[in-house]
Design a protein around this motif. Structure first.
Motif, PDB file in Angstrom:
ATOM      1  N   GLU A   1       2.251  14.248  16.729  1.00 60.73           N
ATOM      2  CA  GLU A   1       3.625  13.770  16.852  1.00 60.73           C
ATOM      3  C   GLU A   1       3.902  12.656  15.841  1.00 60.73           C
ATOM      4  O   GLU A   1       4.968  12.609  15.220  1.00 60.73           O
ATOM      5  N   PHE A   2       2.927  11.788  15.655  1.00 61.65           N
ATOM      6  CA  PHE A   2       3.039  10.714  14.659  1.00 61.65           C
ATOM      7  C   PHE A   2       3.209  11.297  13.253  1.00 61.65           C
ATOM      8  O   PHE A   2       4.081  10.876  12.477  1.00 61.65           O
ATOM      9  N   LEU A   3       2.407  12.317  12.932  1.00 62.06           N
ATOM     10  CA  LEU A   3       2.496  12.936  11.608  1.00 62.06           C
ATOM     11  C   LEU A   3       3.815  13.681  11.424  1.00 62.06           C
ATOM     12  O   LEU A   3       4.347  13.731  10.306  1.00 62.06           O
ATOM     13  N   ARG A   4       4.358  14.243  12.502  1.00 67.14           N
ATOM     14  CA  ARG A   4       5.680  14.891  12.404  1.00 67.14           C
ATOM     15  C   ARG A   4       6.748  13.850  12.085  1.00 67.14           C
ATOM     16  O   ARG A   4       7.676  14.106  11.299  1.00 67.14           O
TER      17      ARG A   4
ATOM     18  N   TYR B   1       0.825  -1.219   0.000  1.00 64.28           N
ATOM     19  CA  TYR B   1       0.000   0.000   0.000  1.00 64.28           C
ATOM     20  C   TYR B   1       0.860   1.271   0.000  1.00 64.28           C
ATOM     21  O   TYR B   1       0.323   2.367   0.013  1.00 64.28           O
ATOM     22  N   HIS B   2       2.177   1.116   0.023  1.00 69.77           N
ATOM     23  CA  HIS B   2       3.114   2.244   0.006  1.00 69.77           C
ATOM     24  C   HIS B   2       2.804   3.256   1.119  1.00 69.77           C
ATOM     25  O   HIS B   2       2.594   4.443   0.868  1.00 69.77           O
ATOM     26  N   PRO B   3       2.797   2.792   2.369  1.00 71.99           N
ATOM     27  CA  PRO B   3       2.414   3.686   3.466  1.00 71.99           C
ATOM     28  C   PRO B   3       3.520   4.685   3.803  1.00 71.99           C
ATOM     29  O   PRO B   3       4.714   4.403   3.644  1.00 71.99           O
ATOM     30  N   ASP B   4       3.105   5.849   4.281  1.00 71.99           N
ATOM     31  CA  ASP B   4       4.036   6.804   4.885  1.00 71.99           C
ATOM     32  C   ASP B   4       4.190   6.524   6.380  1.00 71.99           C
ATOM     33  O   ASP B   4       5.178   6.933   6.991  1.00 71.99           O
ATOM     34  N   GLY B   5       3.203   5.848   6.957  1.00 67.85           N
ATOM     35  CA  GLY B   5       3.251   5.474   8.364  1.00 67.85           C
ATOM     36  C   GLY B   5       2.253   4.359   8.626  1.00 67.85           C
ATOM     37  O   GLY B   5       1.343   4.110   7.818  1.00 67.85           O
ATOM     38  N   VAL B   6       2.420   3.683   9.741  1.00 68.88           N
ATOM     39  CA  VAL B   6       1.544   2.565  10.113  1.00 68.88           C
ATOM     40  C   VAL B   6       1.057   2.763  11.542  1.00 68.88           C
ATOM     41  O   VAL B   6       1.834   3.129  12.431  1.00 68.88           O
TER      42      VAL B   6
END
Length: 368
Positions: free
Chosen positions: A347-350, A209-214
């Motif tokens: 914080e996760f998005l940073r 899925y080519h994630p930027d984060g999980v």
């Protein structure tokens, strides 16, 4: 109509029946929240449990269309001191009794919930049965002692197929171990492009899925009953930023060599103080878990304790020493409860932004 709640230690509570007419067996636990009964009812983390609410009057603002944490509640039963027969709120659509009847969930009211809570605090969570008065207590107690509660709760409440909640922002793969809708709401409110996947997803499938984060969601039961997910976590934490909540926190700990254990009666409520060891700041948090990460198991791992509970010094937050991965035991999305810890989503998005920037710089340096 009368109904009885029988505990495996032989204690019997007789009260008024409401909700569904079925008989249910489950682990009897208590929640100390003063509000939020609709979110508690629909929280998948209560799968198979009979939940006692310590606040005496429940149902006074009814059931509305907006405050559900799942479509189909997995709770086994509901225990209250008093139900409100005539709820009053501008969003009200159903009474508590009507909703439980519709979902076939049995409830009992008019019992001494303070006594029941004190029993659980003294002996720990007990198996219990909500049943009709014609059932013999000794027979039910024998049945309860012989009953082995299911360990496949995560399988019951996790999505069976992947689905998306589109957005224009970073792509987050959300692993559903029994996800509260509040987590999905916080991500979509921040513009994330969210893909929700089943609990048994593999690392290879996640990366497709080519994630930027999980994100690792909350969920019910013993984290050791879903060990097959640990290999996925070990691989993914090296690839993209990771954020785990509640059961996701415990699974992250197990994946990195720590251990978990069952609490005597768990943390369930909306007013649990948690200290951030990095800043000294205390947040009032919403919690719902029966297991905890053992403090002495962290020593020889690559994990650092970031948060602790002020009530009993248990671990409430972890961070990986080498990867942009962190988790918390409590619920930063609240629902119900205070939103003190909502900043953790930012914080996760940073972390995602930093990782994305580094990836772009690496590509530029390589001439890609």
């Amino acid at each position: 109509m009368k109904r009885q709640l029988i505990l495996e230690d032989g204690t019997v509570f007789i009260g008024e029946a409401f909700g569904g007419e079925v008989e249910k067996i489950g682990e009897v636990v208590f929640n100390t929240g003063m509000t939020g009964y609709q979110e508690i009812l629909s929280d998948p983390s209560y799968c198979g449990q009979i939940v006692t609410l310590t606040y005496p009057l429940i149902g006074n603002y009814g059931i509305n269309r907006d405050d559900f944490e799942s479509i189909n509640p997995a709770i086994a039963g509901f225990v209250v001191k008093e139900t409100a027969d005539f709820p009053s709120n501008w969003r009200n659509r159903l009474s508590l009794d009507d909703y439980l009847k519709m979902k076939n969930i049995p409830g009992i009211s008019g019992i001494d919930t303070r006594k029941l809570t004190r029993i659980i605090r003294k002996t720990g969570a007990l198996k219990g049965a909500l049943c009709n008065l014609n059932k013999r207590v000794d027979e039910v107690v024998t049945q309860l002692k012989a009953t082995v509660l299911p360990t496949n709760q995560v399988k019951q409440v996790s999505t069976k197929t992947a689905y998306s909640s589109p957005g224009r922002g970073p792509r987050v793969v959300l692993v559903d171990y029994g996800m509260k809708h509040g987590i999905l709401r916080e991500l979509t409110n921040r513009g994330c492009d969210v893909v929700v996947v089943p609990y048994n997803v593999t690392a290879e499938e996640v990366m497709h899925y080519h994630p930027d984060g999980v994100m690792l969601s909350n969920g019910p039961g013993d984290p050791k009953s879903v060990r097959k997910t640990l290999e996925m976590i070990r691989i993914i934490q090296q690839e993209v930023p990771l954020f785990g909540i509640c059961l996701g926190h415990q699974l992250f700990a197990l994946a990195n060599g720590a251990d978990t254990d069952k609490l005597k009666f768990g943390h369930r409520g909306s007013n649990h103080p948690v200290k951030d060891l990095r800043t000294g700041k205390v947040s009032i948090t919403s919690q719902n878990h029966g297991y905890t990460v053992e403090m002495n198991s962290i020593e020889n791992t690559d994990l650092t304790v970031t948060h602790t509970a002020l009530n009993d010094d248990t671990i409430e937050g972890l961070r990986h020493k080498h990867y942009p991965a962190f988790t918390v035991q409590y619920h930063p999305e609240a629902s119900p409860g205070p939103e003190d810890a909502n900043y953790l989503f930012d914080e996760f998005l940073r972390n995602i932004e930093v990782a994305t920037t580094k990836g772009e710089e690496k590509c530029l340096n390589a001439g890609i």
